[in-house]
Design an enzyme around this catalytic site. Structure first.
Site, mmCIF file in Angstrom:
data_model
loop_
_atom_site.group_PDB
_atom_site.id
_atom_site.type_symbol
_atom_site.label_atom_id
_atom_site.label_comp_id
_atom_site.label_asym_id
_atom_site.label_seq_id
_atom_site.Cartn_x
_atom_site.Cartn_y
_atom_site.Cartn_z
ATOM 1 N N LYS A 222 0.858 -1.236 -0.102
ATOM 2 C CA LYS A 222 -0.083 -0.066 0.120
ATOM 3 C C LYS A 222 0.829 1.319 -0.039
ATOM 4 O O LYS A 222 0.658 2.105 -0.711
ATOM 5 C CB LYS A 222 -0.823 -0.061 1.182
ATOM 6 C CG LYS A 222 -2.111 -1.066 1.093
ATOM 7 C CD LYS A 222 -3.050 -1.054 2.257
ATOM 8 C CE LYS A 222 -4.109 -2.053 2.167
ATOM 9 N NZ LYS A 222 -4.836 -2.294 3.292
ATOM 10 N N GLU B 218 -13.258 -6.538 4.124
ATOM 11 C CA GLU B 218 -13.266 -7.162 5.721
ATOM 12 C C GLU B 218 -14.524 -7.933 5.542
ATOM 13 O O GLU B 218 -14.589 -9.077 6.077
ATOM 14 C CB GLU B 218 -13.150 -6.154 6.738
ATOM 15 C CG GLU B 218 -11.746 -5.501 6.995
ATOM 16 C CD GLU B 218 -11.742 -4.405 7.838
ATOM 17 O OE1 GLU B 218 -12.754 -4.287 8.842
ATOM 18 O OE2 GLU B 218 -10.664 -3.858 8.008
#
Lengths: 261, 261
Positions: free
Chosen positions: B166, B196
């Site tokens: 990231k 998630e």
């Protein structure tokens, strides 16, 4: 099944249930091993010089694990047999007073040398995802081997509980066969083809179910894990025959104990 | 993903695939642990006097396993972090020259003390099949703990690869957040609620599928294994937050490396 209560250990239904549960464990360890290549260097002597040790990389790793685990009583349990009995250490834990279930010579029946050979020669090639070494994965492959070997060993030596239960159920019949050293007859008496076929069918279903991420089942991205038919073949050709070998080895000596008790 | 090829390790798709595969391993080790009771004696100091050791039964067993496994390079791998770094030994195997992927301080980020605490306090009670000690199964329970802990630790510390990927994708944005010590902002930047939720849904399906013998699915004799909703809760409350903690800990130091290279 509770090893503190012998009657539960010699109940054939409980034994079958325990063996059935062990299938899940064995299949899962095969699935874990299938992440790696065959890694032949793990199994050959002298590929890596190991200080103060004569054997393969796997021999070293497995024996070191057994040395540690023996110290927490692993091999005092009636259903655990070491691959390296000479390395077993005393435990610092209080002794568990397991009531006797098997004949007194049970500890002498240990076919782990066969289990190890058959695993390396015949199981690893079928389970692995490719042929050859992956130098950075040797340790991971060997760790998966240890789990698979320990669960296979437990399953196969469970044959002694099967044998003892069968002997107690049909003592007269087995006594005659044993006295006549009729190995073929014993083999026939302990074989239940219908049960064996049921095991193989169940294994196929389990390996199919546990080997695929269920959320990917209907997509193209199915993960490559262990082939279900390989698991079935391993049980058919090795696990079941080796369990029977344990049963027969155990039964052939079963009258020794009758004489002394 | 191939640790010898950095570009494959920092590909977010490969990272997600690896994390997804680890779910199977973690669920399976939970299923293995669910065969035993909570066994509190395993986790308490001084229940059993252990020669030359100050710690719990599990501490001893886990540290001894790490000592062995470190000798076959387990903790040289960029995705393995020990629970007892002080016990790590040199290896007799040739060194694997992993090309650097993470920042130079990555080895210093190790939250296994948290992982161990959360596992013992919050996961074991949910996974176990009953409360209290089973004196003859302490070793088996602890062995299942070690497998579960090692797989959880690997999953959680994988956060560093997520964080590095990231950071490289959005270097400017993260540089600013890091310079401002904006932990909340970093937390927001690394959180993807949709991903998630997808993980939690998938876990529910996997735990349902792997936790039941498929041939018994339509009978009354379903085996009691780990509850699927417990697996989901463990991921939601502990695995995902701890992975994010690793990501944040890693990112907060990420500019140190920029300064020195």
């Amino acid at each position: 099944m509770d090893f503190m209560k012998p009657e539960t250990v010699l109940d054939l239904n409980n034994i079958r249930q325990a063996l059935q549960r062990m299938e899940d464990t064995i299949i899962f360890y095969f699935i874990e091993r299938s992440q790696f290549f065959t890694c032949p260097s793990v199994y050959k002597k002298d590929v890596f010089p190991i200080p103060k040790f004569d054997g393969s990389f796997l021999d070293w790793l497995l024996s070191q694990h057994e040395k540690i685990q023996s110290q927490v009583r692993r091999y005092q349990a009636p259903d655990e047999y070491p691959f390296f009995p000479e390395i077993v250490q005393p435990s610092f834990l209080p002794k568990v007073n397991y009531p006797p279930v098997l004949a007194s010579y049970a500890d002498e029946i240990n076919i782990n040398k066969n289990v190890l050979k058959v695993y390396v020669d015949n199981m690893v090639p079928g389970i692995s995802s490719g042929s050859g070494d992956q130098m950075e994965n040797l340790g991971s492959a060997a760790m998966a081997d240890i789990d698979a070997l320990q669960s296979l060993s437990r399953r196969i030596h469970f044959g002694m509980f099967v044998a003892e239960a069968k002997f107690r159920n049909e003592t007269e019949k087995f006594t005659k066969l044993i006295k006549n050293k009729d190995i073929k007859g014993i083999d026939k008496a302990i074989t239940n083809t219908a049960v064996e076929e049921k095991i193989l069918k169940r294994l196929l279903e389990k390996a199919k179910t546990y080997g695929v991420d269920p959320t990917l089942k209907f997509t193209q991205h199915i993960q490559n894990k262990v082939k279900p038919e390989v698991v079935v073949k391993i049980y058919k050709d090795y696990v079941i025959p080796l369990t029977k070998k344990v049963e027969i080895d155990y039964l052939m000596r079963r009258l020794e104990d009758e004489e002394t008790t």
